[in-house]
Design an enzyme around this catalytic site. Sequence first.
Site, PDB file in Angstrom:
ATOM      1  N   GLU A  76       0.830  -1.209   0.000  1.00  0.00           N
ATOM      2  CA  GLU A  76       0.000   0.000   0.000  1.00  0.00           C
ATOM      3  C   GLU A  76       0.862   1.255   0.000  1.00  0.00           C
ATOM      4  O   GLU A  76       0.522   2.260  -0.608  1.00  0.00           O
ATOM      5  CB  GLU A  76      -0.955  -0.019   1.199  1.00  0.00           C
ATOM      6  CG  GLU A  76      -2.000  -1.120   1.059  1.00  0.00           C
ATOM      7  CD  GLU A  76      -2.851  -1.264   2.285  1.00  0.00           C
ATOM      8  OE1 GLU A  76      -2.314  -1.673   3.327  1.00  0.00           O
ATOM      9  OE2 GLU A  76      -4.047  -0.965   2.217  1.00  0.00           O
TER      10      GLU A  76
ATOM     11  N   GLU B  93      -3.851  -9.451   3.956  1.00  0.00           N
ATOM     12  CA  GLU B  93      -4.561  -9.122   5.190  1.00  0.00           C
ATOM     13  C   GLU B  93      -5.709 -10.095   5.461  1.00  0.00           C
ATOM     14  O   GLU B  93      -6.060 -10.347   6.597  1.00  0.00           O
ATOM     15  CB  GLU B  93      -5.110  -7.699   5.126  1.00  0.00           C
ATOM     16  CG  GLU B  93      -4.053  -6.612   5.265  1.00  0.00           C
ATOM     17  CD  GLU B  93      -3.409  -6.237   3.941  1.00  0.00           C
ATOM     18  OE1 GLU B  93      -3.468  -7.018   2.982  1.00  0.00           O
ATOM     19  OE2 GLU B  93      -2.829  -5.134   3.880  1.00  0.00           O
TER      20      GLU B  93
HETATM   21  N1  T1G Z   1       4.453  -7.437  11.847  1.00  0.00           N
HETATM   22  C1  T1G Z   1       5.248  -7.796  12.858  1.00  0.00           C
HETATM   23  N2  T1G Z   1       6.122  -8.837  12.831  1.00  0.00           N
HETATM   24  C2  T1G Z   1       6.171  -9.549  11.693  1.00  0.00           C
HETATM   25  C3  T1G Z   1       5.367  -9.247  10.573  1.00  0.00           C
HETATM   26  C4  T1G Z   1       4.480  -8.131  10.686  1.00  0.00           C
HETATM   27  N3  T1G Z   1       3.713  -7.751   9.668  1.00  0.00           N
HETATM   28  N4  T1G Z   1       5.654 -10.143   9.594  1.00  0.00           N
HETATM   29  C5  T1G Z   1       6.596 -10.963  10.084  1.00  0.00           C
HETATM   30  N5  T1G Z   1       6.910 -10.615  11.337  1.00  0.00           N
HETATM   31  C6  T1G Z   1       7.919 -11.261  12.188  1.00  0.00           C
HETATM   32  C7  T1G Z   1       7.514 -12.666  12.559  1.00  0.00           C
HETATM   33  O1  T1G Z   1       6.665 -12.635  13.705  1.00  0.00           O
HETATM   34  C8  T1G Z   1       8.863 -13.284  12.851  1.00  0.00           C
HETATM   35  O2  T1G Z   1       9.259 -12.785  14.122  1.00  0.00           O
HETATM   36  C9  T1G Z   1       9.780 -12.608  11.825  1.00  0.00           C
HETATM   37  O3  T1G Z   1       9.110 -11.405  11.430  1.00  0.00           O
HETATM   38  C10 T1G Z   1      10.033 -13.472  10.607  1.00  0.00           C
HETATM   39  O4  T1G Z   1       8.747 -13.848  10.108  1.00  0.00           O
HETATM   40  C11 T1G Z   1      -2.564  -1.594   7.049  1.00  0.00           C
HETATM   41  C12 T1G Z   1      -3.323  -3.805   8.337  1.00  0.00           C
HETATM   42  C13 T1G Z   1       6.972 -11.578   5.688  1.00  0.00           C
HETATM   43  C14 T1G Z   1       6.375 -13.648   4.380  1.00  0.00           C
HETATM   44  O5  T1G Z   1       0.375 -10.232   6.748  1.00  0.00           O
HETATM   45  O6  T1G Z   1       3.709 -13.313   5.840  1.00  0.00           O
HETATM   46  O7  T1G Z   1      -0.375  -4.529   6.650  1.00  0.00           O
HETATM   47  O8  T1G Z   1       9.444 -15.010  15.305  1.00  0.00           O
HETATM   48  O9  T1G Z   1       9.017 -16.300  10.587  1.00  0.00           O
HETATM   49  O10 T1G Z   1       8.719 -17.331   7.010  1.00  0.00           O
HETATM   50  O11 T1G Z   1      -3.417  -2.828   5.291  1.00  0.00           O
HETATM   51  O12 T1G Z   1       6.375 -13.139   8.044  1.00  0.00           O
HETATM   52  O13 T1G Z   1      11.464 -13.934  14.253  1.00  0.00           O
HETATM   53  O14 T1G Z   1      10.396 -12.901  16.287  1.00  0.00           O
HETATM   54  O15 T1G Z   1       7.132 -15.453   9.107  1.00  0.00           O
HETATM   55  O16 T1G Z   1      10.470 -15.684   6.093  1.00  0.00           O
HETATM   56  C15 T1G Z   1       0.134  -7.554   6.413  1.00  0.00           C
HETATM   57  C16 T1G Z   1       2.906 -11.222   7.511  1.00  0.00           C
HETATM   58  C17 T1G Z   1       0.029  -7.072   7.825  1.00  0.00           C
HETATM   59  C18 T1G Z   1       2.696 -10.324   6.309  1.00  0.00           C
HETATM   60  C19 T1G Z   1       8.212 -13.668   6.069  1.00  0.00           C
HETATM   61  N6  T1G Z   1       1.364  -8.292   6.237  1.00  0.00           N
HETATM   62  N7  T1G Z   1       4.224 -11.822   7.487  1.00  0.00           N
HETATM   63  O17 T1G Z   1       8.050 -15.043   6.284  1.00  0.00           O
HETATM   64  O18 T1G Z   1       9.544 -15.366   8.324  1.00  0.00           O
HETATM   65  S1  T1G Z   1      -1.490  -6.262   8.132  1.00  0.00           S
HETATM   66  C20 T1G Z   1       1.381  -9.617   6.457  1.00  0.00           C
HETATM   67  C21 T1G Z   1       4.492 -12.883   6.655  1.00  0.00           C
HETATM   68  C22 T1G Z   1      -1.401  -4.856   7.199  1.00  0.00           C
HETATM   69  C23 T1G Z   1      -2.412  -2.848   6.271  1.00  0.00           C
HETATM   70  C24 T1G Z   1      -2.659  -4.082   7.045  1.00  0.00           C
HETATM   71  C25 T1G Z   1       5.849 -13.489   6.803  1.00  0.00           C
HETATM   72  C26 T1G Z   1       6.846 -13.063   5.709  1.00  0.00           C
HETATM   73  P1  T1G Z   1      10.199 -13.719  15.050  1.00  0.00           P
HETATM   74  P2  T1G Z   1       8.530 -15.339   9.560  1.00  0.00           P
HETATM   75  P3  T1G Z   1       9.237 -15.946   6.886  1.00  0.00           P
END
Ligand code: T1G
Length: 693
Positions: free
Chosen positions: A108, A128
């Site tokens: 975004e 999301e």
């Molecule tokens: N926020 C906080 N921490 C996050 C995070 C996030 N969005 N994404 C990953 N982490 C942390 C995770 O907890 C882990 O922490 C570390 O990063 C590695 O992640 C306004 C409201 C990016 C594909 O849904 O899909 O944006 O355990 O183990 O397998 O519209 O993480 O090491 O302490 O999963 O290589 C939208 C979610 C949010 C993406 C990487 N974004 N993340 O995968 O590593 S809502 C998502 C993932 C939003 C807006 C809306 C995956 C990854 P720790 P990992 P990975």
Amino acid sequence: MTAINAVTDLTLDGEVAVITLNSPPVNALSAAVRQGLFEGFKAAIADPAAKAIVLICEGRTFIAGADITEFGSAMADPQLADVQDMMESSTKPVVAAIHGTVLGGGLEVALCAHYRVAVPSAKFGLPEVNLGLLPGAGGTQRLPRVVGPERALEMMTSGRHVPAKEALSGGLTDELVEEGKLKEGAIAFARKVAAENRPLTKIRDQNAKVEAARGKPEIFADFRKANARKFRGFLAPEYNIKCIEAAVNLPFDEGMKVERKLFNELMAGSQSAAQRYTFFAERQAQKIPGIADDTPLIPIKKVGVIGAGTMGGGIAMNFANAGIPVVIVEQKQEPLDKGLAIIRKNYERTASRGGITAAQVEERCALITGSLSMEESFADLDLVIEAVFERMDIKKDIFAKLDAICKPGAILATNTSGLNIDEIASVTKRPESVIGLHFFSPANVMKLLEIVRADHTSDSVIATSMKLAKQIGKTAVLVGVCPGFVGNRILGQRQREAQKLVMEGAMPWDIDRVLYDFGFPMGPFAMSDLAGLDIGWVKEKSNGESIRDVLCEADRRGQKTGAGYYDYDENRNAKPSPFTEKVINDFIVKSGANPRKISDEEILERCIFPMINEGVKILEEKKAIRSSDIDVVWQNGYGWPVYRGGPMWYGDQVGPDKVLAKMQEFQAKMGDAFKPSPLLEKLVADGKKFSDL
Ligand code: T1G
């Protein structure tokens, strides 16, 4: 170079300002990142020396979304919208330089840049929906304007990560730059755009693709119809669809109001809370207290599987899918050939649905070889997984042989679904290398892998198994040795109650309906018909002692025979069966029980609450590390609806005190199957929640 804040730098490369984010692990849009972006853009826009601006990230990925850890608390200023407004209204071209996974709020933000460039390995997405949400920073209004409503519908309701090449053809990125040369490529692109004085178009003003869909409600009606089954019970997919309808039918700013309203509703709701909990629970499950992150791992270059049956074949496919060579051993050529043929057929079916290419079918089949001799084929393997009959004597015999054949340090794993692994390990001289890898059928499909640590299993073998699970795309949970481990042990509670309820007046289809409506893909009786009622049934020994025996004796062995608990038509549509109803009523009369009308609420509580109680016992016995691990098991192995978090999460939503009170009430009426675990009583007395366990 100017340090804007702890996570943001601003440099000038010639006449191109470069804003660099560095906020591990995924540059999520935390307060510090928003603040750095806001100040960085303000400074770059105000700097007369800067003719264009590049936004790039250090580390593994461009911004991967909003910071999920911040959800539920008030968002500190600056708000993401403030950053986006500044980018979009910049009088200088803004170029987002993308690598890794640009997801959610990250995409975004990138859509508020005037241009996007990416490396070929980058992936784009608005996932999301998997958190029970929708893109809340303009993504629902901008994405349809870039890729069109139809593609936006698929992307936003699936949460799919779109590869860079597809993003390029869909207009999500303007250019692909050489892998590893993102910064140079982005700066060169920005320089060119500035030099050519290109118009600074805003996606919000590009209405052609949404206007083309105006007056075609069938786009949405057809999409809803085609996905009704997949979206059943979920709120977020429908809310995403509604936002895209708004993008088609309303001016941008009106559409943004719809997005904001629906986003806030989802954020406040229980489904998103459960799905955000699940996101962290699955990652928490990978953390094993007492096993250091730098525990030495055992390299797994080649794997052996014993047994080419349904489980063995499915297990082998997991490794081939990850590019790891696998040798399958069977005792005779015929079952070996049959097993290998089924594997090929499975891959060809996936290919026919476009899941993999024909070349990948060949690649993966080539990685799986067959053998009739463990002695010949297993000596140099790093891991061997046994997947033969659930009989302790057979498993002991195999492990004694493996111990003699396999090289020192090779991991010997059993796929047993509940036998005592300490006993199996006791026949080897290497108990530290023995572990349980409990796959769920079909093993190449189900995400869950219960990793069962035995008394002597070493830290390296555990750490290696956890890492290997992630490598083969499984969601792993470490559990302890006990009958049924965690998943099946809890399932036993629900199965027992379902069978008892049938003898008290609830029909199988009543129980299935209640659990289906709760969100399970199907209820226990429909599941039995699907799996086959004759699992473990021995015709010669069957003498009509149970409903299952009588049905099997009448050749009603499930879907495969067109009848089981249910009657099935030629399309396998299930119908309640008068035959089954009569069999049940005969048993009730014989047992002297007094059947009664049983409420849906009682059916649900009697099936679910003993599961929660069993989960508490499992934690009390330390056969699972934390309550959220139990939820990860039940979501990934048994179809517990993700929007209800899992048995333990659900218990906290109901309230531990209510669960206890009901268990005590049922115990008084129906006996000690409902005896609350002492830890449940203590938990309630202490005013604690299941998530505190
Ligand atoms: N926020 C906080 N921490 C996050 C995070 C996030 N969005 N994404 C990953 N982490 C942390 C995770 O907890 C882990 O922490 C570390 O990063 C590695 O992640 C306004 C409201 C990016 C594909 O849904 O899909 O944006 O355990 O183990 O397998 O519209 O993480 O090491 O302490 O999963 O290589 C939208 C979610 C949010 C993406 C990487 N974004 N993340 O995968 O590593 S809502 C998502 C993932 C939003 C807006 C809306 C995956 C990854 P720790 P990992 P990975």
